[in-house]
Write an enzyme that holds these catalytic residues in place. Structure first.
Site, PDB file in Angstrom:
ATOM      1  N   GLU A   1       0.794  -1.376   0.114  1.00  0.00           N
ATOM      2  CA  GLU A   1      -0.155  -0.055   0.043  1.00  0.00           C
ATOM      3  C   GLU A   1       0.751   1.178   0.110  1.00  0.00           C
ATOM      4  O   GLU A   1       0.536   2.285  -0.544  1.00  0.00           O
ATOM      5  CB  GLU A   1      -0.960  -0.120   1.320  1.00  0.00           C
ATOM      6  CG  GLU A   1      -2.067  -1.064   1.136  1.00  0.00           C
ATOM      7  CD  GLU A   1      -2.999  -1.281   2.070  1.00  0.00           C
ATOM      8  OE1 GLU A   1      -4.168  -0.632   1.865  1.00  0.00           O
ATOM      9  OE2 GLU A   1      -2.788  -1.371   3.323  1.00  0.00           O
TER      10      GLU A   1
ATOM     11  N   GLU B   1      -4.013  -9.793   3.163  1.00  0.00           N
ATOM     12  CA  GLU B   1      -4.905  -9.468   4.124  1.00  0.00           C
ATOM     13  C   GLU B   1      -6.064 -10.327   4.282  1.00  0.00           C
ATOM     14  O   GLU B   1      -6.646 -10.631   5.384  1.00  0.00           O
ATOM     15  CB  GLU B   1      -5.325  -8.130   4.272  1.00  0.00           C
ATOM     16  CG  GLU B   1      -4.427  -6.896   4.410  1.00  0.00           C
ATOM     17  CD  GLU B   1      -3.482  -6.533   3.314  1.00  0.00           C
ATOM     18  OE1 GLU B   1      -2.774  -5.471   3.534  1.00  0.00           O
ATOM     19  OE2 GLU B   1      -3.779  -7.096   2.244  1.00  0.00           O
TER      20      GLU B   1
END
Length: 712
Positions: A113, A133
């Site tokens: 990210e 995730e």
């Protein structure tokens, strides 16, 4: 935003100016995890770069072998400390000077990210990118769901987030995730060269948030989202976070960036609050804790360069493939040349299948097969560091093999049995070196299944146990320490919950109802499907072996025996609990099986009753949890988490429920105990509450309390 205080970040984030390039280095060993100090340091460094009039470009990189390999696991379950990663990524993206991320090693989760928030991205050959995730019951929560589709397209971004698997540098470049692929190993010099080039050309900042899905690409993007939704029940059945990921990616098409970011954050918080997230975090830590055993703390593993395998059947061949895949040369022993040739053919068949499916090239297959050799004389094992016996499940046969190994193998060689049930202590007594004998219980297919039960007999040396765990790491398997008993951890528990299923059959449930309920709970297969896949003759042989020592007070359900007497052994015979017409793998319900069951109930004088799915699962899970508690109580498993890991990786227990003892904590141990006591009113011989379960309920404690107090 004013810079955060420097003192907590001095060691983990450093910065310097190289001419007109401001270099920010994350140095937080071992993997540059995104702890609070790293987040603070990144925020402060971007502010410093922004305020320096000499700076024309910013370079972000990781020291050591990785860029940023995700969140700091030490912060899992704790209240978040500012700045949130979302704020850090937004600040990087808002920088008025071009920001370059130069990636070597892993950029995982929040690390990716950060990369997505940079304006330009460069990758070295060993770079790996992933948004894993979903494996923890979450979704990317710092803009990943909004930025990744803008860079690489909706379909590729969905695949990255829903699968959670890494992609390499070349693929990342092809998908548009990175701008440039640079050969070499020096991320500093490669990054500096790219940043200087951008500065010299007056390259603009390029916020990912400002990118749009092209109008021409919208139909394909919508189609990818629809396909992902359609796959939820099949690929992600029972999971909460995948649907939230899809909804967040939909916002890339439908909403402005900031609205999409708010939706992502809302969905992230929803995922945080689910029992699934707690279970998946438990699984994450349990897998790592299972490798922490007393023996490995007291001794170093023995050298492991050459391996022997006795037996070339399905299991022996699978173990051989697992060893060869790990780069270990294998010598296989069989009783005669035709058997040896069949063993080699079994190994080659696995590799040929991988080549046919494009998973392996022919040259690599040949290289691995080139590390295989075979012999009919045990003397060929004279140089082996470890030998795994994988012959027929019979103590006399295995003892004869061990006598040969005792004679032929060098001093210090580890002698391992792959037995599923038999007494390793008894086997160790048959040789002159019991300290070298251990159980290595692989699960079939051995080259695929991740669980390896390391069975620890009384006289084994600590360094032999440590060698077993080192081997598991080398084979990329999850190892669990088990004590000696019939079935060790997993098969012992299986025998009990399978007996509970048989009792439900006898009392009125059908195998098809039970399998459906178990699949609905999250298992990939029900117990009767598993029996058909494994072969009914295996269980039949085990029942006959145990017959002399069977508790006469326990009910015996002969329905499975009736099927085996007809030669209905499952898929391999085209018929078992299910029908398999024309060799098919998808079983069909068999009216004759139901008729046999009705006949056996009449013989036993049982009036069948109805079972709901809830009835089935309460009994199934109560039996599993109760026996699992006995396994911990008797020291067969060191901790409850060892049971959970064994059932997760060897028996298909759904990861998002965390294993049977984590699940019991979630349901409530008092609830489980009340069920067992209620069932005991009907059958007190089978339903005997585990002393450990009773003790924990009386003390108001949980199984997880034992995980905390018994870490290896």
């Amino acid at each position: 935003m004013a810079p955060h205080p420097a003192h907590p970040t001095q060691d983990v984030v450093t910065s310097r100016r190289e001419g007109s390039v401001f270099v920010i280095t994350i140095d937080h060993p071992p993997v540059n995890a995104l702890g609070v100090a790293v987040r603070q340091g990144l925020m402060a460094a971007i502010e410093a770069a922004e305020q320096d009039p000499e700076v024309q470009a910013v370079l972000v990189l990781g020291a050591g072998r990785h860029f940023i390999a995700g969140a700091d696991i030490r912060e899992f379950g704790k209240p978040p400390q500012p700045p949130l990663l979302t704020d850090v990524c937004n600040r990087i993206e808002a920088c008025t000077k071009p920001v370059v991320a130069a990636v070597q090693g892993s950029a995982l989760g929040g690390g990716l990210e950060v990369v997505l928030a940079a304006h330009y991205r460069l990758a070295l050959p060993g770079a790996k990118f992933a948004l894993p995730e979903v494996t923890l019951g979450l979704l990317p929560g710092a803009g990943g769901t909004q930025r990744a589709p803008r860079l690489m397209g909706v379909e590729a971004a969905l695949n990255l987030m829903l699968d959670g698997k890494p992609i390499g540098a070349r693929q990342a470049q092809a998908l548009g995730l990175v701008d440039r692929w640079v050969d070499g190993t020096d991320s500093v010099q490669a990054g500096l060269a790219y940043a200087r080039e951008l500065a010299a050309s007056g390259a603009p900042v390029r916020p990912t948030r400002d990118l749009r899905i092209a109008v021409a690409d919208m139909p394909a993007a919508s189609q990818a989202l629809d396909a992902a939704r359609a796959s939820l029940n099949k690929k992600y059945r029972g999971l909460f976070s995948p649907a939230r990921i899809i909804d967040a990616v939909q916002a890339v098409l439908d909403r402005p960036f900031d609205e999409g970011l708010r939706l992502e954050r809302d969905h992230f918080r929803q995922c945080l609050d689910t029992p699934q997230r707690q279970a998946l975090i438990h699984t994450f830590f349990a897998e790592r804790e299972a490798a922490k055993v007393p023996e490995a703390g007291r001794a170093q593993p023995r050298p492991l360069d050459r391996v022997g395998i006795v037996g070339g059947g399905t299991m022996g061949a699978g173990i051989a493939v697992a060893m060869l895949d790990a780069g270990l040369p294998v010598t296989m022993i069989e009783r005669d040349e035709p058997s040896l040739e069949r063993g080699r053919a079994n190994v080659a068949k696995v590799y040929d299948s991988l080549v046919q499916r494009g998973r392996l090239d022919a040259a690599e297959r040949d290289r691995r097969l080139g590390m295989w050799s075979g012999a009919t004389d045990y003397q060929a094992l004279a140089d082996a560091d470890l030998v795994v016996e994988a012959v027929f499940e019979d103590m006399a046969v295995k003892s004869a093999v061990f006598a040969e190994l005792d004679r032929a193998c060098k001093p210090g060689a580890v002698l391992a049995s792959n037995t599923s049930y038999l007494d390793i202590d008894q086997l160790a007594k048959t040789v002159s070196r019991p300290q070298d004998v251990i159980g290595l219980h692989f699960f079939s297919p051995a080259n695929i299944m991740k669980l390896l039960e390391i069975v620890v007999p009384d006289q084994v040396a600590d360094d032999v146990v440590a060698t077993g765990f080192a081997l598991a790491r080398r084979l990329k398997k999850v190892a669990v320490r088990a004590g000696v008993c019939d079935g060790f951890i997993g098969n012992r528990i299986l025998a009990v919950y399978r007996l509970a299923a048989d009792y439900m059959l006898a009392d009125g449930a059908s195998p098809y109802q039970i399998d459906q309920a178990v699949r609905g709970f999250g298992f990939p297969m029900g117990p009767f499907q598993v029996a058909d896949l494994a072969g009914g003759d295996i269980g039949w042989a085990a029942r006959k072996r145990r017959a002399p020592t069977r508790d006469p007070n326990l009910r015996y359900v002969p329905i499975a025996d009736r099927l085996c007497e007809r030669g209905w052994f499952g898929q391999k015979t085209g018929r078992g609990w299910y029908l398999y017409p024309e060799g098919g793998r998808a079983g069909q319900e068999d009216p004759e099986v139901l008729a046999i069951m009705d006949e056996e109930r009449r013989k036993a004088g049982v009036a069948p009753r109805a079972f709901t799915q809830e009835d089935i699962m309460r009994r199934y899970m109560a039996a599993m949890i109760n026996e699992a508690a006995n396994v911990v109580h008797q020291g067969i498993a060191l901790r409850p988490l060892d049971v959970d890991v064994a059932m997760l990786y060897g028996f298909g227990f759904p990861r998002y429920r965390g294993g049977p003892l984590h699940y019991a904590d979630h349901v409530g141990l008092d609830v489980v105990l009340a069920d067992i006591r209620a069932f005991a009113a009907e059958d007190p011989h089978f339903w005997k509450p585990s002393p450990l379960l009773v003790e924990l309920v009386e003390q108001g404690r949980h199984f997880n309390d034992l995980n905390q107090s018994k870490q290896g």
